[in-house]
Design a protein around this motif. Structure first.
Motif, PDB file in Angstrom:
ATOM      1  N   HIS A  14       0.810  -1.210   0.000  1.00  9.98           N
ATOM      2  CA  HIS A  14       0.000   0.000   0.000  1.00  9.98           C
ATOM      3  C   HIS A  14       0.852   1.273   0.000  1.00  9.98           C
ATOM      4  N   GLN A  59       7.381   2.372  -6.294  1.00 11.47           N
ATOM      5  CA  GLN A  59       5.980   2.036  -6.022  1.00 11.47           C
ATOM      6  C   GLN A  59       5.495   2.939  -4.888  1.00 11.47           C
ATOM      7  N   GLY A 104       2.055   3.539  -3.853  1.00  9.51           N
ATOM      8  CA  GLY A 104       0.727   3.421  -3.277  1.00  9.51           C
ATOM      9  C   GLY A 104      -0.169   4.470  -3.929  1.00  9.51           C
ATOM     10  N   GLU A 105      -1.464   4.352  -3.728  1.00 10.99           N
ATOM     11  CA  GLU A 105      -2.406   5.248  -4.403  1.00 10.99           C
ATOM     12  C   GLU A 105      -2.344   6.677  -3.888  1.00 10.99           C
ATOM     13  N   LYS A 106      -2.214   6.854  -2.593  1.00 11.58           N
ATOM     14  CA  LYS A 106      -2.333   8.171  -1.958  1.00 11.58           C
ATOM     15  C   LYS A 106      -1.282   9.164  -2.426  1.00 11.58           C
ATOM     16  N   TYR A 166       0.776   8.968  -5.117  1.00 12.54           N
ATOM     17  CA  TYR A 166       1.242   8.780  -6.491  1.00 12.54           C
ATOM     18  C   TYR A 166       1.494  10.088  -7.228  1.00 12.54           C
ATOM     19  N   GLN A 172       1.740   3.195  -8.973  1.00 13.82           N
ATOM     20  CA  GLN A 172       1.032   3.007  -7.712  1.00 13.82           C
ATOM     21  C   GLN A 172       1.313   1.632  -7.119  1.00 13.82           C
TER      22      GLN A 172
END
Length: 376
Positions: free
Chosen positions: A202, A230, A232-234, A236, A254
């Protein structure tokens, strides 16, 4: 189960890659050795397994489970309610597939599925990745038919006559990743030193921020370094824009599904110190800078990372001491000092358990045979 006949295995666990990937490694071993086997994964719809398992081609069933640790009173009550629902879901799944064995690899879905399997007298095996087992596995380990542990320190938490030191299973593709394929896949320069950065499945904001801050201390290395990060989504967008503005090249994503290629193309890894990450790093002997997750149960990430640091198998930075300058200094040293880099690589490889999945498979097969003979 008939000797040599098809075997149905449920592998329950997930939430994070650390719990999921050892299960996938074992599933691959079963498929390689018993071609007719059916593998069913059990997880949650909000865990990493929801996106990873369909890509792997295995059947996936969901239970309604949430974590109990570190939550508010309201969320603990809610999680307890979902625990009951997950138990119902687990019994339904077991009755649907009638598996020959249930393997628990950790995570929210693992506890109820293995517990239900015990209640329904299905053979059970637990994978314990950490040196200090969590509460769920400590409870299940009292009753499970077999417990496979990654660290010698874990043995004392479980019945000695049913506990085996196997190492943490690593996916075979991680051991056989292709650098040539990875360069094409990620669009990287084969002549540059590649730093792989990830904070778990994550992402990790502290690592993301420190890495971006580190770039300003490495301006003279823009033509020598490239990054595969990498986020994570938050984080990016923030991280991607920061790399663009810094003038460093690389690939910012992500989530990396092709971790075998990511490892293969990297010269240095900056990551958390989860048990599965360490198993993969030592299996392939990658030089690394470990930044342990500060809130891991029993502080096991720091304990594991410190052990690697003491054996000159990795560099380590404690999360509360993490900053851009310190991270940049370590990256610079590992880039410029080939002797140190090779020493870490050799020591890391010496700690690796490349055949852990094979060992767990052999034990699981013996358990299946014993259960089959006792049912005749």
């Amino acid at each position: 189960m008939k000797e040599g006949g098809p075997v149905k295995i449920i592998i329950a666990g997930g939430g994070t890659g650390g719990h999921l990937f050892p299960g996938i490694a074992l599933a691959e071993e079963f498929m390689k050795n018993r071609k007719a086997d059916k593998i069913i994964f059990v997880g949650t719809d909000h865990g990493i397994e929801a996106s990873v398992i369909p890509r792997e081609g295995f059947t996936l069933e969901f239970v309604r489970a949430e974590g109990l640790v570190g939550k508010s009173i309201y969320k603990k009550i809610r999680a307890a309610f979902y625990l009951l629902l997950a138990m119902v879901d687990s019994c339904r799944i077991i009755r649907k597939y009638r598996p020959d064995m249930i393997v628990g690899s950790g995570g929210y879905a693992s506890f109820t599925t293995v517990f239900a399997g015990l209640f329904l007298t299905t053979p059970t095996l637990i994978l314990e990745q950490n040196s200090r087992p969590g509460l769920a596995n400590r409870i299940l380990g009292r009753f499970a038919d077999m417990v496979c542990v990654a660290y010698h320190e874990s043995i004392s938490f479980f019945p000695k006559n049913r506990t085996y030191l196997t190492g943490n299973p690593v996916r075979e593709r991680v051991l056989r990743g292709s650098r040539v394929s990875a360069l094409k896949l990620f669009g990287l320069d084969e002549n540059k030193f590649t730093v792989l950065v990830f904070g778990g499945s994550h992402g990790a904001s502290s690592i993301n921020k420190a890495m971006i801050d580190a770039l300003k201390y490495l301006p003279d290395m823009r033509t020598h370094l490239q990054f595969l990060h990498q986020t994570g989504e938050k984080d990016y967008e923030f991280v991607r824009n920061a790399y663009r503005n810094s003038g460093f090249s690389g690939m910012i994503v992500q989530f990396i599904f092709q971790m075998a290629e990511a490892y293969a193309v990297s010269d240095l890894v900056v990551s958390r110190a989860g048990a599965t990450t360490l198993a993969e790093l030592t299996a392939i002997g990658k030089p690394s800078i470990l930044i342990p997750y500060p809130y891991a149960a029993g502080n096991h990430q720091e304990l594991n990372a410190r052990k690697m640091e003491q054996m000159a198998a990795a560099f380590m930075i404690i999360d509360r001491e993490l900053n851009g300058r310190k991270l940049a200094d370590m990256i610079r040293e590992l880039y410029t000092n080939e002797k140190v880099r090779k020493t870490i690589q050799q020591n890391s490889l010496a700690l690796g358990q490349r055949h852990a999945a094979e060992k767990v498979f052999a034990l699981a097969s013996s358990l299946l045979s014993r259960k089959s003979e006792s049912s005749v």
